[in-house]
Design an enzyme around this catalytic site. Structure first.
Site, PDB file in Angstrom:
ATOM      1  N   GLU A 271       8.141   7.184  20.118  1.00 46.98           N
ATOM      2  CA  GLU A 271       9.251   7.257  19.168  1.00 46.98           C
ATOM      3  C   GLU A 271      10.161   6.056  19.437  1.00 46.98           C
ATOM      4  OE1 GLU A 271      11.161  11.202  18.474  1.00 46.98           O
ATOM      5  OE2 GLU A 271       9.930  11.763  20.191  1.00 46.98           O
ATOM      6  N   ARG A 486       2.452  15.075  32.798  1.00 52.44           N
ATOM      7  CA  ARG A 486       3.419  13.963  32.818  1.00 52.44           C
ATOM      8  C   ARG A 486       3.515  13.381  34.226  1.00 52.44           C
ATOM      9  NH1 ARG A 486       7.408  14.058  28.519  1.00 52.44           N
ATOM     10  NH2 ARG A 486       8.760  12.813  29.835  1.00 52.44           N
ATOM     11  N   LYS A 496      16.538  10.059  27.844  1.00 57.74           N
ATOM     12  CA  LYS A 496      17.365   9.100  27.094  1.00 57.74           C
ATOM     13  C   LYS A 496      18.834   9.529  27.129  1.00 57.74           C
ATOM     14  CE  LYS A 496      13.611   8.239  23.777  1.00 57.74           C
ATOM     15  NZ  LYS A 496      12.761   9.410  23.903  1.00 57.74           N
TER      16      LYS A 496
END
Length: 775
Positions: A271, A486, A496
């Site tokens: 993204e 992950r 973020k």
């Protein structure tokens, strides 16, 4: 009573009573085994021998397509399939041929039905394997890996009985070596772990020096552990557990293979609303690396479906980081490239009664068990008109959504496919005021690009059902979604939102502050991309989430920098030293090797003058026991000069602080060898050096039990120390941003982009060795 009958039936197959009872607890397995055993008894008309019983158990426990049970039992009961390799081949055949009817002639050929392997053939195959390894066998004797001989014989005789091969190997080895002696009973010595690691490091070094391809091949060979070994071949999507078959599947896969030519295709789909971090490096390495290892291609596809959060700088930064890590996308694509097609498919979904326009608000859709929408059964024609009205801007944001009719694994019902957003898109401008969601977009973009392996982190596992459902609902090619764990690091945050908080509070300068674990930050700190790739390879690909210690990443970085960062000398806290008997009237030019371990990599020149500067910590007036550097009566060598200096006078300031030293020098070969050699600079450049430590004090700064006050309360006050007037030798004068050096005895350093003419700024990338104080 039925349970006792089944128990008797199962033990009659050769299962132990305990194994039979365990089998009865598994309803699906016991049902299939009962059916298989009953059919076999009817065919044989007698009790079942243990060999046949073992095959029937293997069939019942491994067969996925229950329609094929009767077919395969008939082959086992009639002894046409009588070995484990034949059973494995039969199971593979029916899995890869899901459509009726089965071509029995082809099936029997692929499963070795009717093939007879004679004892003479086994004898010849084993003899050939032993002759091939004879020298090693004679040296290692019974410590030799006999499984290797069996494997090579079996490779030649695919349908041979394994026990017969083993017996033949045992007999021929005994004939060659004779009975076991006392030495043969001793355990094979283990290779020291350190030696193995050194071999791995040297191999990695050799491959890195031979170019990018070799390095990435090394990474992939290490990466392809775990889950990646189970991946399907292109076009064989249906062999994947959980893959959903429809009457159109095989035809769509045939068309897919015609388009791709059987090529592996992956994609990295970030993204564009933030900077990539160390976890993304694993995703990049896996997607690009898996494609490369299989001579395939990888797309870089920006998932730009949320115009509110996307900025041009993120697109550029993401592309730059992919390139920096050494990967070149086959094509750069955008979800927005396919907006027209995605909209057309949404209309088709409504027409098929599989999507509807809903007016529930966002807060009503949250949670695991929201109430069903009161608009779920509205007429298809009505939803078509309302969806068109959404596209024309007749609804405000949040007033209407398009939802798909399915239930996901996590209990989420009818996920949203489209929502209204009056935000101009960076690529399509004001053309659209409705935008598709990830749940709707991702699988369809994968389908359009004919992705073979859609590699996602494990949190997307709950979307796998919607992934398969949507492609099949529209009768389009359906790729396979594979999930892996992950990669996270201790002492770090990568969210973020949290990085923005760190920037806003002034805890860090920006997204590329070298204390962060964003890729731009790691590049600025001086981490070489090869080190990051090697770290990702070493972590490997597993389903479980992996949280690693930062020192493991730093070790991979050191391995690369040790071979690539030329040496220089720098002094952080300087002490002036005057050599009173300097041997010449002017300064000497000293040749210093760029890599002392390999002088073929060249030299650089530094001046050696009567005034030099050493580290203040390399001198002590009153040294403690074990101190080997400069002190009264304890001379030291100056690296690379061939000279030894000896203390003559200590000059102090008014406060009693040592300001400078006076020493005499002699040739190093003109007397006793000193206990230590220290680094130094002469006629140096003044520069700024930034020394970094961990940003957080605890392993898990986001864990409220470990850090009750929140991650912002866990900041390490000593995470950055700036040395504003460090001294470095003039060999680095022309260095450019991101050039890397090893400052002898201090660590690895990289030129920071803040540098300007006349003032170099260096970031310490890592110390020379792992700090033993770190846990």
């Amino acid at each position: 009573m039925a349970a006792l009958d089944s128990l008797s039936l199962f033990t009659g197959l050769g299962l132990s009573e305990q194994k039979a009872r365990e089998t009865l607890k598994n309803q699906t397995l016991s049902s299939q085994l009962r059916e298989a055993a009953t059919q076999a008894q009817q065919t044989l008309g007698s009790t079942i021998d243990k060999a046949t019983g073992t095959l029937l158990y293997g069939l019942a426990s491994r067969l996925r397509d229950t329609r094929r049970l009767s077919f395969l039992v008939s082959y086992i009961a009639s002894k046409k399939i009588h070995t484990e390799p034949q059973l494995s081949a039969a199971l593979e055949y029916v899995r890869s041929h899901p459509l009726d009817p089965i071509d029995t002639a082809d099936f029997e050929q692929e499963c070795g039905v009717g093939v007879t392997v004679t004892p003479e053939q086994i004898e010849e195959a084993v003899e050939a394997a032993i002759n091939k390894h004879r020298p090693q066998l004679l040296v290692e004797r019974y410590r030799f890996n006999m499984g290797l001989l069996m494997g090579e014989a079996r490779a030649v005789l695919k349908w041979a009985d394994g026990k017969m091969i083993k017996n033949e190997v045992d007999m021929q080895v005994l004939h060659l070596l004779g009975p076991k002696m006392e030495a043969d009973l001793e355990k094979k010595p283990k290779v020291a772990k350190a030696r193995l690691e050194e071999t791995d490091r040297r191999t990695a070094k050799d491959m890195i020096e031979n170019g990018e391809t070799a390095d990435q091949t090394l990474s992939l060979m290490e990466q392809l552990r775990g889950e990646a070994l189970k991946f399907h071949k292109p076009g064989e999507n249906y062999k994947t557990p959980g893959y959903v078959m429809t009457p159109h599947t095989m035809n769509l896969l045939k068309q897919h293979l015609e388009i791709t030519g059987g090529q592996v295709r992956t994609r990295f789909p970030p993204e564009p609303n933030g900077i990539l971090h160390i976890g993304h490096a694993k995703a990049i390495s896996f997607n690009f690396g898996y494609a490369k290892a299989n001579n395939g291609i990888c797309f870089l596809r920006f998932d730009d479906t949320n115009p509110e959060k996307e900025e041009a700088k993120f697109f550029t930064a993401i592309y730059d980081m992919v390139a920096w890590l050494g990967y070149t996308p086959y094509r750069v694509t955008y979800a927005s490239d396919y907006f027209d097609q995605l909209y057309a498919w949404a209309v088709e979904l409504i027409r098929r009664g599989l999507a509807y326009v809903c007016h529930q608000r966002g807060e009503d859709l949250k949670g695991h068990n929201p109430l069903p929408s009161p608009w779920r059964d509205r007429p298809m024609e009505e939803s078509l008109l309302l969806f068109e009205a959404m596209r024309k801007g007749k609804f405000s944001e949040g007033e209407a959504t398009l939802r798909m009719k399915l239930l996901m694994e996590d209990g989420k019902m009818d996920p949203v496919a489209y929502r209204v957003k009056y935000t101009p898109h960076h690529r399509t401008g004001d053309k659209w005021c409705i935008y598709p969601t990830y749940d709707y977009t991702h699988c369809l973009c994968d389908s359009i690009e004919h992705i073979t392996h859609s590699l996602c982190t494990k949190e997307f596992q709950a979307r796998r059902s919607s992934y398969f459902w949507l492609c099949n609902a529209l009768d389009v090619y359906c790729p396979v979604q594979w999930e892996y764990g992950r990669l996270n690091l201790h002492y770090a945050v990568v969210s973020k939102r949290k990085i923005l908080q760190l920037v806003a509070t002034g805890a860090v300068r920006d997204w590329d502050d070298p204390r962060l674990f964003t890729l731009t930050a790691l590049r600025r700190r001086g981490f070489p991309p090869e080190g990051i790739n090697n770290f990702c390879a070493r972590v490997g690909v597993t389903v479980a989430q992996t949280t690693m210690e930062p020192h493991l990443l730093e070790a991979c970085v050191r391995d690369v920098l040790n071979d690539t960062a030329p040496r220089a000398m720098a002094v952080l806290e300087s002490l002036r030293v005057t050599i009173t008997n300097f041997p010449t009237a002017k300064s000497l030019d000293i040749q210093v090797p760029n890599f002392p371990a390999d002088e073929t990599k060249g030299f650089h020149q530094v001046p050696f003058a009567p005034i030099v500067f050493i580290e203040r910590t390399d001198f002590k007036e009153e040294p403690e026991p074990g101190f080997k550097r400069l002190a009264w009566g304890q001379p030291v060598g100056l690296r690379h000069t061939g000279y030894v200096i000896e203390l003559q006078r200590v000059i102090k300031g008014p406060s009693g602080c040592v300001e400078s030293l006076e020493v005499t020098c002699r040739r190093a070969d003109a007397g006793e060898k000193p206990k230590a050699f220290i680094h130094w600079v002469s006629q140096p450049l003044t520069c700024e050096v930034r020394l970094y430590e961990r940003l957080f004090q605890h392993k898990n700064p986001e864990d409220p039990t470990e850090v009750p006050g929140g991650f912002l309360s866990d900041l390490n006050p000593a995470s950055l120390r700036v040395v504003e007037a460090a001294l470095v030798d003039c060999s680095v004068a022309l260095a450019k941003p991101f050039n890397k050096f090893q400052f002898e005895r201090l660590g690895y350093f990289s030129v920071d982009p803040d540098s300007h003419q006349g003032k170099l700024v260096f970031n310490r990338t890592v110390t020379l060795k792992e700090d033993p104080g770190k846990v």
